[in-house]
Design an enzyme around this catalytic site. Structure first.
Site, short mmCIF file in Angstrom:
data_model
loop_
_atom_site.label_atom_id
_atom_site.label_comp_id
_atom_site.label_asym_id
_atom_site.label_seq_id
_atom_site.Cartn_x
_atom_site.Cartn_y
_atom_site.Cartn_z
N HIS A 1 0.82 -1.21 0.00
CA HIS A 1 0.00 0.00 0.00
C HIS A 1 0.85 1.26 0.00
O HIS A 1 2.05 1.24 0.30
CB HIS A 1 -0.94 0.00 1.22
CG HIS A 1 -0.22 0.05 2.55
ND1 HIS A 1 0.14 1.23 3.16
CD2 HIS A 1 0.17 -0.96 3.40
CE1 HIS A 1 0.72 0.96 4.32
NE2 HIS A 1 0.75 -0.35 4.49
N CYS B 1 2.89 -5.16 6.80
CA CYS B 1 2.55 -4.90 5.41
C CYS B 1 3.71 -4.20 4.71
O CYS B 1 4.64 -3.71 5.34
CB CYS B 1 1.28 -4.06 5.31
SG CYS B 1 -0.23 -5.00 5.68
#
Length: 602
Positions: free
Chosen positions: A505, A524
């Site tokens: 992301h 992440c």
């Protein structure tokens, strides 16, 4: 040396004893059958033997077998021999050390049963030349990062200097098959189970089928060549093998270690500068040559200029910048913690061991990464988009902290989400948000988080300012951060749904990408230039590009489904193939190298 306990026996003795025990019942059975044969039957047997040494056509042999009514007299002996081999194979299959060894033995046993227990590696009481060639390769397995002690093939001079009984020959046959199959398995898919090293190595090696392996070797004109075909085909793997061979060919040199201390900046003086010069192989500048013209000769003598060995001069600064560029560090010429760590290498593991554990991880990797795929290398803090083996796009990434490791695994990217909201993981709510809210009741409102709780069986949004956070546990609430400029996921996220809830992301925290060490996330993978990354991924997608995506930014949450899923590989390699073909060495950010080296006893 006496060994009173079986557990103290060397591995080779234990296996030999086990295999010898296998054939004892068979020999007794065979002797019993012979004892039961009558004298008349013995004559028939001798006649049969005599006939067998006379050359026969296939037709004549067929006639003699079907026309002699007393041929079945010798059948008990032959059946006993076959049964002995069958019993040996059954016991061999049960003598497993672990799950993978059990699978190897079961596959080997199944193939011998299909073959009627005929030998693969023996002829005329000796090993075939092809078997000897394979044994020689196995005995030098350390040259490719494996351990010869893991394989115990039979000695190569069976039938020559070493004469064995039929039973022992079959024991050696089985041992040869086990060594060959295990060697191929290790060659193709590694020695370790990844999850036994770390829960953050969720990789499932593609183990070759042992029965198929042995079947391939049994029919190959060159079993050694067939075995070596199981090497992974990835270019980086091949490059690491070459580097390992080069290291083996070199005389071991004592590494040059630059002592820790304050950062080295251009122009400063430090006693560690000679160490830095030696590490980068930069010589001291030579004094300017003396003037030779007449005027200079007539002038008063000038003392020669002394070279300051402790000066961090421009030539050495340029060498440091080149080193930083090669290793994708900030090219500022400052020898700080990251550059120093890269110069010194990982102090917990030597270069050879580092290559061996990286070869092991390449053997775990999927054989087919995908013609078009994404690979993010965690210790390198970098992601690559690959097509036909070439890099089409690369950018910096931020990965998980050591306490929130980014898991290494493979999956498929299925869709993008523009203007994503963030459903905060329970671990973050429990360990970070609730402690903050208890000390500052306005925490959730100030950060713009939405809080939800179950009220009368229904999930409802609640006013965080009216909650007594000291009486609330993480399991009672959920937290959401709506889309917006301050959203932790930025403008876009890239999803490859998985059990680890890991995805790639954007992020509003751009400054972290300027650091050399970028392990800051909760697991992440944050992308430095997400729109350029999206463009690189959308080359296979009709009607979509970053220009169209940018028009969606600031609006509602929108999902873009990919026509073709894209393989994604999160990997952990600290020895990497660089653009110039050389090998680069990275820091062992999560300690996987050290753990693997200990397990493999390197």
């Amino acid at each position: 040396m006496n060994y009173t306990n079986k557990s103290d026996w060397p591995e080779v003795i234990r296996r030999r004893c086990l295999l010898s025990a296998v054939v004892l019942p068979a020999l007794l059975l065979s002797s019993f059958a012979v004892a039961q044969t009558s004298a008349a039957d013995e004559k028939l047997k001798l006649a049969s033997v005599d006939a067998s040494v006379v050359p026969q056509t296939d037709e004549a042999a067929s006639v003699s077998e079907t026309s002699n009514p007393n041929l079945d007299v010798v059948a008990p002996v032959l059946n006993a021999d076959t049964k002995a081999r069958a019993q040996a194979v059954d016991l061999f299959a049960k003598a497993s050390e672990d799950k993978l060894d059990a699978a190897d033995r079961a596959g080997i046993a199944s193939l011998y049963k299909d073959r009627g227990y005929k030998s693969i590696w023996m002829i005329d009481g000796a090993l075939k030349p092809e078997a000897k060639a394979l044994i020689s390769e196995i005995n030098h397995a350390d040259k490719i990062g494996l351990n010869p002690a893991d394989y115990i093939p039979p000695v190569a001079d069976i039938g020559a200097g070493l004469v064995l009984s039929d039973a022992d020959l079959f024991d050696a046959e089985l041992q040869m098959s086990l060594a060959a199959v295990r060697y191929v398995r290790h060659l193709a898919s590694g020695r370790l189970e990844p999850l036994s090293v770390s829960a953050s190595l969720d990789i499932k090696p593609e183990r070759p089928d042992p029965k198929a392996v042995l079947a391939d070797l049994s029919i190959a004109d060159n079993p050694l060549s067939k075995a070596l075909d199981y090497h992974p085909k990835h270019p980086a793997y091949r490059a690491l093998l070459k580097e390992l061979a080069a290291l083996d060919g070199k005389k071991a040199e004592k590494p040059i270690i630059i002592e820790p201390g304050k950062m080295l900046r251009p122009g400063m003086q430090d006693t560690r500068i000679p160490q830095l010069r030696a590490r980068l192989k930069v010589e001291l500048p030579k004094p300017a040559p003396a003037e030779t013209d007449t005027a200079a000769a007539a002038a008063p003598a000038i003392a020669p200029v002394e070279i300051d060995e402790t000066l961090y001069d421009e030539v050495l600064v340029a060498a440091v910048k080149d080193f930083q560029k090669e290793n994708r560090l900030t090219q500022d010429g400052i020898v700080g913690p990251s550059t120093l760590r890269m110069l010194n290498g990982d102090s917990n593991i030597d270069r050879k061991s580092q290559l061996i554990v990286n070869l092991e991880r390449w053997r775990w990797a999927p054989k087919d990464l995908g013609q078009f795929h994404v690979m993010a290398n965690i210790p390198e803090y970098r992601v690559y988009v690959m097509k036909d083996g070439k890099v089409t796009h690369t950018t910096r990434v931020v990965v998980g902290k050591s306490i929130h490791k980014t898991v290494a695994f493979s999956d498929e990217m299925e869709h993008f989400v523009v203007n994503p909201s963030w459903g905060v993981p329970q671990s973050i709510i429990k360990n970070e948000m609730l402690p903050s809210a208890r000390s500052n009741p306005g925490y959730f409102s100030r950060k713009g988080y939405q809080v939800f709780a179950k009220i009368r069986g229904r999930t409802r949004q609640v006013d965080p300012n009216r909650v007594n956070w000291r009486r609330v546990s993480a399991s009672q609430i959920s937290v959401r951060q709506p889309p917006g400029a301050s959203n932790a996921l930025g403008q876009i996220k890239f999803l490859f749904p998985n059990k680890h809830a890991i995805y790639m992301h954007d992020t509003p925290s751009k400054s972290l990408f300027n650091r050399d060490d970028r392990a800051f996330s909760h697991g992440c993978v944050r992308i430095h230039n997400p729109m350029e990354f999206a463009d690189a991924l959308l080359v296979q997608q009709k009607d979509w590009n970053s220009t169209r995506i940018k028009k969606l930014v600031g609006g509602r949450e929108a999902t873009i489904n990919l026509d073709k899923h894209i393989p994604v590989h999160l990997v952990y390699f600290t020895s990497i193939l660089k653009e110039d073909g050389s090998i680069g060495y990275l820091s062992d950010v999560y300690g996987h190298d050290s753990n693997m080296a200990k397990i493999l006893k390197l």
